[in-house]
Design a protein around this motif. Structure first.
Motif, short mmCIF file in Angstrom:
data_model
loop_
_atom_site.label_atom_id
_atom_site.label_comp_id
_atom_site.label_asym_id
_atom_site.label_seq_id
_atom_site.Cartn_x
_atom_site.Cartn_y
_atom_site.Cartn_z
N ALA A 44 1.81 -1.66 10.67
CA ALA A 44 1.15 -2.71 10.06
C ALA A 44 0.25 -3.51 10.81
CB ALA A 44 2.15 -3.67 9.03
N GLU A 45 0.93 -3.98 11.98
CA GLU A 45 -0.11 -4.68 12.92
C GLU A 45 -1.19 -4.09 13.50
OE1 GLU A 45 -1.05 -7.87 15.80
OE2 GLU A 45 0.44 -7.83 14.17
N ILE A 46 -0.89 -2.72 13.90
CA ILE A 46 -2.12 -1.90 14.24
C ILE A 46 -3.27 -1.60 13.49
CG2 ILE A 46 -2.83 0.50 15.26
CD1 ILE A 46 -0.01 0.35 16.58
N MET A 47 -2.46 -1.26 12.18
CA MET A 47 -3.53 -0.87 10.94
C MET A 47 -4.37 -2.19 10.38
SD MET A 47 -3.71 2.09 10.50
CE MET A 47 -4.56 2.18 8.85
N GLY A 48 -3.79 -3.27 10.43
CA GLY A 48 -4.30 -4.65 10.19
C GLY A 48 -5.49 -4.86 11.04
N ARG A 49 -5.20 -4.53 12.22
CA ARG A 49 -6.23 -4.97 13.30
C ARG A 49 -7.30 -3.97 13.15
NH1 ARG A 49 -4.37 -7.59 18.53
NH2 ARG A 49 -2.59 -8.77 18.07
N LEU A 50 -7.01 -2.54 13.06
CA LEU A 50 -7.99 -1.71 12.81
C LEU A 50 -9.12 -1.88 11.75
CD1 LEU A 50 -6.15 1.54 14.01
CD2 LEU A 50 -8.03 0.58 15.09
N ALA A 51 -8.62 -2.33 10.30
CA ALA A 51 -9.01 -2.50 9.20
C ALA A 51 -9.93 -3.54 9.23
CB ALA A 51 -7.78 -2.56 8.19
N ALA A 52 -9.55 -4.70 10.23
CA ALA A 52 -10.33 -5.83 10.28
C ALA A 52 -11.54 -5.61 11.03
CB ALA A 52 -9.53 -6.92 10.78
N VAL A 53 -11.64 -4.70 12.19
CA VAL A 53 -12.41 -4.45 12.90
C VAL A 53 -13.47 -3.41 12.20
CG1 VAL A 53 -13.37 -3.10 14.85
CG2 VAL A 53 -11.27 -4.89 14.93
N LEU A 54 -12.99 -2.59 11.23
CA LEU A 54 -13.78 -1.70 10.73
C LEU A 54 -14.42 -2.66 9.67
CD1 LEU A 54 -11.64 1.32 10.37
CD2 LEU A 54 -13.78 0.94 11.58
N TYR A 55 -13.85 -3.32 8.88
CA TYR A 55 -14.43 -4.17 7.81
C TYR A 55 -15.42 -5.28 8.20
CZ TYR A 55 -14.63 -7.02 3.65
OH TYR A 55 -15.04 -7.91 2.51
N GLY A 56 -15.10 -5.58 9.40
CA GLY A 56 -15.94 -6.69 10.10
C GLY A 56 -17.35 -6.25 10.44
N THR A 60 -18.22 -10.25 15.44
CA THR A 60 -17.54 -10.62 16.69
C THR A 60 -17.19 -12.06 16.84
OG1 THR A 60 -19.52 -10.79 17.84
CG2 THR A 60 -18.36 -8.84 18.00
N GLY A 61 -16.21 -12.50 17.45
CA GLY A 61 -16.07 -13.93 17.91
C GLY A 61 -14.80 -14.37 16.76
N PRO A 62 -14.77 -15.69 16.54
CA PRO A 62 -14.04 -16.10 15.38
C PRO A 62 -13.70 -15.43 14.22
CG PRO A 62 -15.10 -17.93 16.48
CD PRO A 62 -15.72 -16.48 16.67
N GLU A 63 -14.97 -15.10 13.62
CA GLU A 63 -14.78 -14.48 12.35
C GLU A 63 -13.80 -13.29 12.38
OE1 GLU A 63 -18.14 -14.29 13.76
OE2 GLU A 63 -18.55 -16.42 13.30
N LEU A 64 -13.97 -12.49 13.47
CA LEU A 64 -13.30 -11.41 13.49
C LEU A 64 -11.52 -11.74 13.64
CD1 LEU A 64 -13.23 -8.19 13.75
CD2 LEU A 64 -13.66 -8.29 16.11
N ILE A 65 -11.56 -12.73 14.49
CA ILE A 65 -9.96 -13.20 14.71
C ILE A 65 -9.59 -13.54 13.30
CG2 ILE A 65 -8.68 -14.94 15.77
CD1 ILE A 65 -10.35 -15.01 18.09
N GLU A 66 -10.04 -14.20 12.52
CA GLU A 66 -9.82 -14.55 11.09
C GLU A 66 -9.49 -13.46 10.21
OE1 GLU A 66 -12.50 -17.35 9.32
OE2 GLU A 66 -12.21 -19.03 10.98
N LEU A 67 -10.48 -12.42 10.46
CA LEU A 67 -10.10 -11.23 9.72
C LEU A 67 -8.86 -10.41 10.02
CD1 LEU A 67 -13.80 -9.45 9.29
CD2 LEU A 67 -12.26 -10.26 7.52
N ILE A 68 -8.79 -10.38 11.49
CA ILE A 68 -7.47 -9.53 12.14
C ILE A 68 -6.28 -10.39 11.41
CG2 ILE A 68 -6.32 -9.38 14.03
CD1 ILE A 68 -8.81 -8.91 15.66
N ASP A 69 -6.16 -11.85 11.58
CA ASP A 69 -5.03 -12.47 10.86
C ASP A 69 -4.87 -12.13 9.32
OD1 ASP A 69 -4.72 -13.60 13.23
OD2 ASP A 69 -5.63 -15.52 12.90
N LEU A 70 -6.08 -12.13 8.56
CA LEU A 70 -5.95 -12.01 7.16
C LEU A 70 -5.51 -10.46 6.90
CD1 LEU A 70 -6.86 -12.72 4.22
CD2 LEU A 70 -8.79 -11.68 4.70
N PHE A 71 -6.17 -9.51 7.59
CA PHE A 71 -5.73 -7.99 7.19
C PHE A 71 -4.39 -7.72 7.85
CE2 PHE A 71 -10.02 -7.66 6.38
CZ PHE A 71 -10.08 -6.46 5.51
N THR A 72 -3.98 -8.18 8.96
CA THR A 72 -2.49 -7.88 9.43
C THR A 72 -1.62 -8.78 8.54
OG1 THR A 72 -3.38 -7.80 11.76
CG2 THR A 72 -0.97 -8.14 11.50
N ALA A 73 -1.91 -9.78 8.00
CA ALA A 73 -0.74 -10.41 7.08
C ALA A 73 -0.72 -9.66 5.72
CB ALA A 73 -1.27 -11.71 6.86
#
Length: 104
Positions: A44-56, A60-73
């Motif tokens: 789930a952690e890996i998929m959340g990170r990948l999904a956030a990067v693809l969706y983003g 880059t930057g803080p917006e991507l970190i927020e997406l990673i947190d959101l998608f991973t959760a």
């Protein structure tokens, strides 16, 4: 063609299918529920990170970190819910490990 032109759900599904054998490699033929949960959390952690990067996309930057947190959760919640029927005393894993119980 760009990432945004692809069906992101389909892409994530394909990546997820390819990731499972790698994440669960070495878990054995009769994994414990704890081992399954541990690998699912990692998946789930890996998929959340990948999904956030693809969706983003180009973000880059803080917006991507927020997406990673959101998608991973979100992935953690989805995986947890999907696995409730698999883990536990009457779950599918128990039935796979004890086929005699269902035959009786």
């Amino acid at each position: 063609m760009e990432i945004a032109d692809l069906d992101i759900r389909e892409l994530i599904g394909a990546i997820g299918s390819a990731l499972v054998p790698v994440v669960f490699k070495g878990v054995g033929k009769k994994p414990t529920p704890q081992a399954v949960r541990e690998r699912l959390r990692l998946n789930a952690e890996i998929m959340g990170r990948l999904a956030a990067v693809l969706y983003g996309g180009e973000k880059t930057g803080p917006e991507l970190i927020e997406l990673i947190d959101l998608f991973t959760a979100h992935m953690q919640v989805e995986y947890s819910g999907a696995m409730k029927g698999f883990l536990g005393p009457e779950g599918e894993l128990s039935r796979l490990r004890n086929p005699q119980r269902d035959a009786g």
